[in-house]
Design a protein around this motif. Structure first.
Motif, PDB file in Angstrom:
ATOM      1  N   GLN A   1       0.827  -1.204   0.000  1.00 30.96           N
ATOM      2  CA  GLN A   1       0.000   0.000   0.000  1.00 30.96           C
ATOM      3  C   GLN A   1       0.862   1.255   0.000  1.00 30.96           C
ATOM      4  O   GLN A   1       0.568   2.222  -0.712  1.00 30.96           O
ATOM      5  N   ALA A   2       1.931   1.251   0.788  1.00 35.52           N
ATOM      6  CA  ALA A   2       2.834   2.401   0.828  1.00 35.52           C
ATOM      7  C   ALA A   2       3.521   2.600  -0.519  1.00 35.52           C
ATOM      8  O   ALA A   2       3.747   3.733  -0.961  1.00 35.52           O
ATOM      9  N   LEU A   3       3.845   1.504  -1.177  1.00 37.88           N
ATOM     10  CA  LEU A   3       4.474   1.578  -2.494  1.00 37.88           C
ATOM     11  C   LEU A   3       3.532   2.232  -3.501  1.00 37.88           C
ATOM     12  O   LEU A   3       3.946   3.104  -4.279  1.00 37.88           O
ATOM     13  N   ILE A   4       2.257   1.839  -3.485  1.00 35.03           N
ATOM     14  CA  ILE A   4       1.280   2.426  -4.397  1.00 35.03           C
ATOM     15  C   ILE A   4       1.154   3.920  -4.131  1.00 35.03           C
ATOM     16  O   ILE A   4       1.117   4.736  -5.067  1.00 35.03           O
ATOM     17  N   ALA A   5       1.096   4.306  -2.860  1.00 36.43           N
ATOM     18  CA  ALA A   5       0.990   5.721  -2.507  1.00 36.43           C
ATOM     19  C   ALA A   5       2.199   6.495  -2.997  1.00 36.43           C
ATOM     20  O   ALA A   5       2.082   7.603  -3.534  1.00 36.43           O
ATOM     21  N   SER A   6       3.393   5.915  -2.850  1.00 36.78           N
ATOM     22  CA  SER A   6       4.622   6.574  -3.273  1.00 36.78           C
ATOM     23  C   SER A   6       4.670   6.741  -4.789  1.00 36.78           C
ATOM     24  O   SER A   6       4.992   7.813  -5.308  1.00 36.78           O
ATOM     25  N   MET A   7       4.321   5.684  -5.520  1.00 36.58           N
ATOM     26  CA  MET A   7       4.337   5.747  -6.980  1.00 36.58           C
ATOM     27  C   MET A   7       3.298   6.740  -7.492  1.00 36.58           C
ATOM     28  O   MET A   7       3.530   7.465  -8.457  1.00 36.58           O
ATOM     29  N   THR A   8       2.142   6.797  -6.830  1.00 37.35           N
ATOM     30  CA  THR A   8       1.108   7.747  -7.212  1.00 37.35           C
ATOM     31  C   THR A   8       1.577   9.176  -6.997  1.00 37.35           C
ATOM     32  O   THR A   8       1.384  10.050  -7.848  1.00 37.35           O
ATOM     33  N   ALA A   9       2.211   9.420  -5.847  1.00 38.10           N
ATOM     34  CA  ALA A   9       2.697  10.760  -5.541  1.00 38.10           C
ATOM     35  C   ALA A   9       3.748  11.212  -6.545  1.00 38.10           C
ATOM     36  O   ALA A   9       3.760  12.357  -6.995  1.00 38.10           O
ATOM     37  N   VAL A  10       4.637  10.305  -6.938  1.00 34.03           N
ATOM     38  CA  VAL A  10       5.674  10.627  -7.906  1.00 34.03           C
ATOM     39  C   VAL A  10       5.062  10.960  -9.258  1.00 34.03           C
ATOM     40  O   VAL A  10       5.453  11.924  -9.933  1.00 34.03           O
ATOM     41  N   SER A  11       4.044  10.179  -9.676  1.00 31.44           N
ATOM     42  CA  SER A  11       3.422  10.425 -10.975  1.00 31.44           C
ATOM     43  C   SER A  11       2.688  11.760 -10.995  1.00 31.44           C
ATOM     44  O   SER A  11       2.719  12.482 -11.987  1.00 31.44           O
ATOM     45  N   VAL A  12       2.045  12.115  -9.884  1.00 34.25           N
ATOM     46  CA  VAL A  12       1.358  13.416  -9.797  1.00 34.25           C
ATOM     47  C   VAL A  12       2.351  14.549  -9.860  1.00 34.25           C
ATOM     48  O   VAL A  12       2.166  15.538 -10.575  1.00 34.25           O
TER      49      VAL A  12
END
Length: 223
Positions: free
Chosen positions: A204-215
């Protein structure tokens, strides 16, 4: 229609007209994370240190989850979870949308934006919220309002919608900080084993991190 976490996440991420409540590529990251979590909770994969490993190659009975499992099984060298997100994200959305259409839950609509650019949307087949989505929303709300143990898959789905910033859209009447705190508490307190909780939290933390980077990348590119 399958009852997989990815199917539930997909329905939550679309409104009744087929508009996305989660942007790209966060939607695909969330779907990939959902499949990994489903395989983990089904006892098919686990995390050994930093690597995803297969603990049971027996099919789950879900064609989409089993296709993902086959890919992990065929990989010669173990990968970290982040190395699996993109390969799974590349094909999951199309497969999941197709089976929702085949099941009569969604309908495929094609039109043009500004009368020029072709667009495909996947709206509710009935024009109202699909029954499956209503049931999932009810389970999520019950978990947020309750104070007892939460089913593992419900807890995992709550963590995913929080990771892609979808929770506040699903529950707009709730205080944002209190909502996050409750989801965090559910993630920490409702697992049978610490090892499972840590593995789920890591994905879950990985998904949040990847999402933040893409934004952030999108903002920089368009500024």
């Amino acid at each position: 229609m399958s009852d997989g976490l990815a199917d539930h996440f997909l329905l939550l991420a679309l409104d009744d007209e087929g508009n996305h409540l989660v942007g790209d590529p966060a939607l695909d990251y969330g779907l990939a994370g959902a499949v990994l979590l489903d395989l983990m909770l089904a006892g098919r994969i686990d995390l050994a240190g930093e690597q995803v490993v297969v603990t049971d190659a027996t099919p789950t009975g879900d064609p989409v989850a089993d296709a993902a499992l086959d890919r992990v099984v065929l990989e010669k060298k173990p990968r970290k979870p982040d190395a699996w997100i993109q390969p799974l994200a590349d094909w999951l959305r199309g497969r999941l949308l197709d089976r929702q259409v085949e099941a009569g839950v969604l309908r495929r609509e094609q039109d043009r934006v500004l009368w020029v650019f072709p667009r495909t949307r996947y709206a509710s087949a009935t024009g109202t919220e699909p029954a499956a989505e209503t049931a999932v929303r009810r389970d999520l709300a019950a978990a947020l309002d309750g104070d007892g143990p939460v089913p593992a898959r419900t807890a995992a789905l709550l963590g995913l919608v929080q990771a892609v910033d979808l929770a506040r859209k699903l529950f707009p009447g709730r205080d944002k900080k209190e909502l996050k705190a409750r989801i965090d508490a559910i993630g920490k307190d409702n697992w049978a084993a610490d090892a499972v909780q840590q593995a789920v939290a890591r994905i879950q933390a990985l998904i949040a991190s990847m999402t933040a980077v893409s934004v952030a990348t999108t903002v920089i590119t368009t500024s």
